[in-house]
Scaffold this active site. Structure first.
Site, PDB file in Angstrom:
ATOM      1  N   SER A 149     -12.825  36.950  95.521  1.00  0.00           N
ATOM      2  CA  SER A 149     -13.161  35.681  94.888  1.00  0.00           C
ATOM      3  C   SER A 149     -14.642  35.330  94.995  1.00  0.00           C
ATOM      4  O   SER A 149     -15.338  35.757  95.922  1.00  0.00           O
ATOM      5  CB  SER A 149     -12.332  34.559  95.515  1.00  0.00           C
ATOM      6  OG  SER A 149     -12.549  34.500  96.912  1.00  0.00           O
TER       7      SER A 149
ATOM      8  N   LYS B 209     -18.708  31.329 109.488  1.00  0.00           N
ATOM      9  CA  LYS B 209     -18.272  32.697 109.214  1.00  0.00           C
ATOM     10  C   LYS B 209     -19.368  33.511 108.536  1.00  0.00           C
ATOM     11  O   LYS B 209     -19.172  34.046 107.442  1.00  0.00           O
ATOM     12  CB  LYS B 209     -17.004  32.677 108.353  1.00  0.00           C
ATOM     13  CG  LYS B 209     -16.301  34.019 108.233  1.00  0.00           C
ATOM     14  CD  LYS B 209     -15.132  33.911 107.260  1.00  0.00           C
ATOM     15  CE  LYS B 209     -14.461  35.251 107.037  1.00  0.00           C
ATOM     16  NZ  LYS B 209     -13.412  35.183 106.001  1.00  0.00           N
TER      17      LYS B 209
ATOM     18  N   ARG C 255     -13.530  28.806  98.024  1.00  0.00           N
ATOM     19  CA  ARG C 255     -13.446  29.628  96.812  1.00  0.00           C
ATOM     20  C   ARG C 255     -13.638  28.784  95.552  1.00  0.00           C
ATOM     21  O   ARG C 255     -13.318  27.607  95.537  1.00  0.00           O
ATOM     22  CB  ARG C 255     -12.084  30.333  96.747  1.00  0.00           C
ATOM     23  CG  ARG C 255     -11.809  31.269  97.921  1.00  0.00           C
ATOM     24  CD  ARG C 255     -10.422  31.883  97.821  1.00  0.00           C
ATOM     25  NE  ARG C 255     -10.163  32.805  98.916  1.00  0.00           N
ATOM     26  CZ  ARG C 255      -9.653  32.455 100.088  1.00  0.00           C
ATOM     27  NH1 ARG C 255      -9.335  31.187 100.307  1.00  0.00           N
ATOM     28  NH2 ARG C 255      -9.456  33.353 101.025  1.00  0.00           N
TER      29      ARG C 255
ATOM     30  N   GLN D 175     -17.063  33.040  96.357  1.00  0.00           N
ATOM     31  CA  GLN D 175     -16.835  32.271  97.566  1.00  0.00           C
ATOM     32  C   GLN D 175     -18.124  32.029  98.335  1.00  0.00           C
ATOM     33  O   GLN D 175     -19.160  32.629  98.071  1.00  0.00           O
ATOM     34  CB  GLN D 175     -15.853  33.018  98.472  1.00  0.00           C
ATOM     35  CG  GLN D 175     -16.354  34.384  98.934  1.00  0.00           C
ATOM     36  CD  GLN D 175     -15.317  35.137  99.738  1.00  0.00           C
ATOM     37  OE1 GLN D 175     -15.359  35.142 100.955  1.00  0.00           O
ATOM     38  NE2 GLN D 175     -14.365  35.769  99.041  1.00  0.00           N
TER      39      GLN D 175
ATOM     40  N   LYS E  83      -5.921  31.949  94.530  1.00  0.00           N
ATOM     41  CA  LYS E  83      -5.826  31.043  95.675  1.00  0.00           C
ATOM     42  C   LYS E  83      -6.472  29.692  95.353  1.00  0.00           C
ATOM     43  O   LYS E  83      -7.087  29.499  94.309  1.00  0.00           O
ATOM     44  CB  LYS E  83      -6.485  31.675  96.906  1.00  0.00           C
ATOM     45  CG  LYS E  83      -5.798  32.942  97.395  1.00  0.00           C
ATOM     46  CD  LYS E  83      -6.468  33.488  98.638  1.00  0.00           C
ATOM     47  CE  LYS E  83      -5.753  34.726  99.164  1.00  0.00           C
ATOM     48  NZ  LYS E  83      -6.383  35.276 100.383  1.00  0.00           N
TER      49      LYS E  83
ATOM     50  N   HIS F 161     -21.070  34.550  96.965  1.00  0.00           N
ATOM     51  CA  HIS F 161     -20.942  35.997  96.859  1.00  0.00           C
ATOM     52  C   HIS F 161     -19.528  36.380  96.452  1.00  0.00           C
ATOM     53  O   HIS F 161     -18.598  35.577  96.525  1.00  0.00           O
ATOM     54  CB  HIS F 161     -21.299  36.675  98.189  1.00  0.00           C
ATOM     55  CG  HIS F 161     -20.417  36.283  99.344  1.00  0.00           C
ATOM     56  ND1 HIS F 161     -20.603  35.105 100.052  1.00  0.00           N
ATOM     57  CD2 HIS F 161     -19.345  36.881  99.907  1.00  0.00           C
ATOM     58  CE1 HIS F 161     -19.688  35.017 101.003  1.00  0.00           C
ATOM     59  NE2 HIS F 161     -18.899  36.080 100.941  1.00  0.00           N
TER      60      HIS F 161
ATOM     61  N   GLU G 146     -21.344  36.807 107.676  1.00  0.00           N
ATOM     62  CA  GLU G 146     -20.786  38.158 107.647  1.00  0.00           C
ATOM     63  C   GLU G 146     -21.794  39.162 107.121  1.00  0.00           C
ATOM     64  O   GLU G 146     -22.728  38.815 106.383  1.00  0.00           O
ATOM     65  CB  GLU G 146     -19.504  38.202 106.815  1.00  0.00           C
ATOM     66  CG  GLU G 146     -19.688  37.829 105.356  1.00  0.00           C
ATOM     67  CD  GLU G 146     -18.355  37.660 104.614  1.00  0.00           C
ATOM     68  OE1 GLU G 146     -17.379  37.223 105.245  1.00  0.00           O
ATOM     69  OE2 GLU G 146     -18.319  37.957 103.415  1.00  0.00           O
TER      70      GLU G 146
ATOM     71  N   HIS H 139     -19.161  30.556 102.669  1.00  0.00           N
ATOM     72  CA  HIS H 139     -18.642  30.182 103.978  1.00  0.00           C
ATOM     73  C   HIS H 139     -19.462  29.006 104.506  1.00  0.00           C
ATOM     74  O   HIS H 139     -20.686  28.965 104.318  1.00  0.00           O
ATOM     75  CB  HIS H 139     -18.717  31.352 104.951  1.00  0.00           C
ATOM     76  CG  HIS H 139     -18.022  32.581 104.438  1.00  0.00           C
ATOM     77  ND1 HIS H 139     -16.679  32.613 104.159  1.00  0.00           N
ATOM     78  CD2 HIS H 139     -18.495  33.816 104.125  1.00  0.00           C
ATOM     79  CE1 HIS H 139     -16.349  33.811 103.718  1.00  0.00           C
ATOM     80  NE2 HIS H 139     -17.438  34.548 103.674  1.00  0.00           N
TER      81      HIS H 139
END
Length: 425
Positions: free
Chosen positions: A110, A137, A298, A112, A304, A279, A139, A114
């Site tokens: 998706s 989060k 998202r 999205q 979702k 991203h 990453e 964070h």
């Protein structure tokens, strides 16, 4: 008590994963003969989890004890400084501050972002059933195979070019917002408050466009591309648009191809996604390391829940070349010639890539924190304090804090290992 020992990871089947043994996740799980793993050649194998996350906790090999339980009982394996630092940040006893993964991506994830720590805490308080923890989060994705992703906003001048040349995109943006954006894009300073506001208004207008309108415009765009009508400017995104629409027909997220960087990476290249950076991973196999959290906001390319208001409000609206997201490998230790360090600007994790030629060894000095390592190619051994642990492709190993190790490759073939660690400074 051993300070270097094998652990058992968990596999996750999501519909975006690669099918059967085309997936690195399935390859490693099968090679390591993970207890309970039975290969289904028709199933999507998306993720291999290595760590203490409660939704997929690793076990100490040969036992029913979770790694978190074992570390809680033996905190010296975490290291006193790491325990103290992350306990103060709210980590539960025995839990690592990072989660290490292998991802195998066939279908795009998706659009999205964070949240940062402050936003995560607020979202968790407001919607605990959706945002189930209060942690951030950040990453990092490190390519195992050729890998593609969308990450961060394009330079404003490139977005402006698409607004002018791609009528289907321009039709979704109110003219006053387009005028404001084109004016901001002509400025030399894309980091100015005015430029960020113009980008935010443009992105918000795009993601909240009337559904009937954007579906019709997307259908027009796809029809034009399939008929060979892409302009020279659009050639770089045509295939991405068609791929995304084939996977998520009529989804507004497809238009993000015109506002986000599309990066094509080779094995050994890495990107870091800090809080507030939009991203979407598109295809390929990667090592991923993240702070331990489930918080994802998202806005597209997903069945979702979409939370467009929180996504729009939480982005940084930095724009520019994708190189700003790249993590350049650096030397880890002067005596470790076959090891590269990927060190993003956050405290929760760093990752080592170790490529030891056949018949050679690589010494790693003690790290003042815990590590998790996975063998992605070849076989050999990890030696520490007079003990020897044989390893091969798919094996996952925990290395306790303060433990020096020697990585020994078999006589034939390269030994490839990725090692995630945290070290309190």
């Amino acid at each position: 008590m051993p300070r270097v020992f094998k652990i058992v990871p968990t596999t996750q089947k999501y519909d975006w994963g690669k099918i059967g043994l085309s997936s690195k996740v399935a390859q490693y799980a099968a090679a390591a003969k993970i207890p309970g793993f039975t290969l289904d050649e028709k199933a999507p194998y998306a993720e291999l989890w290595m760590g203490t996350h409660p939704n997929g906790p690793s076990l100490v090999a040969g036992s029913d004890t979770t790694l978190a339980e074992y570390l809680a009982a033996h905190p010296e394996l975490m290291g006193s400084k790491v325990v103290s630092r992350f306990r103060d940040a709210g980590a539960e006893e025995g839990n690592l501050p990072f989660l290490f993964k292998v991802l195998a991506i066939e279908k795009a994830l998706s659009i999205q972002t964070h949240p940062d720590k402050k936003t995560a805490e607020a979202l968790h308080n407001e919607k605990p059933n959706i945002y189930k923890d209060a942690n951030h989060k950040p990453e990092m994705a490190l390519a195992l195979t050729p890998f593609t992703a969308m990450c961060g906003f394009l330079p404003l001048s490139q977005i402006a070019g698409y607004l002018v040349s791609t009528l289907e995109l321009a039709a979704l943006i109110p003219k006053p917002i387009t005028t404001q954006f084109l004016s901001a894009a002509s400025s030399a300073d894309s980091s100015s408050p005015e430029a960020k506001t113009a980008l935010k208004d443009l992105f918000s207008a795009l993601m909240t466009a009337d559904e009937a309108t954007f579906k019709a415009r997307l259908a027009d765009l796809v029809k034009r591309y399939e008929a060979g009508g892409a302009t020279e400017r659009e050639e770089g995104v045509k295939d991405l648009v068609l791929r995304l629409n084939s996977q998520f027909p009529g989804d507004i997220g497809v238009f993000c191809a015109f506002v986000l960087n599309y990066v094509k990476m080779q094995p050994g290249e890495a990107i870091f996604l800090a809080a507030g950076e939009p991203h979407a991973y598109v295809s390929g196999d990667i090592m991923e390391c993240m702070a331990t959290s489930d918080n994802v906001i998202r806005a597209g390319l997903t069945p979702k829940l979409r939370d467009i208001p929180n996504l729009v409000s939480g982005l940084t609206y930095g724009a520019g070349d994708p190189s700003r997201h790249m993590v350049k490998p650096a030397a880890f230790d002067s005596a470790a010639a076959h090891t590269a360090l990927y060190d993003p600007p956050i405290p929760e994790f760093s990752v080592l890539q170790v490529l030891v030629p056949g018949g050679q060894t690589e010494a790693h000095p003690p790290i003042e924190g815990p590590s998790i390592a996975i063998v992605t190619e070849g076989k050999g051994a990890l030696e520490s304090a007079g003990e020897k642990l044989e390893v091969a492709e798919g094996d996952v190993v925990f290395i306790g804090a303060g433990t020096g190790v020697k990585l020994v490759a078999a006589e034939r073939g390269q030994l490839a290992i990725y090692r995630a660690f945290v070290e309190a400074s």
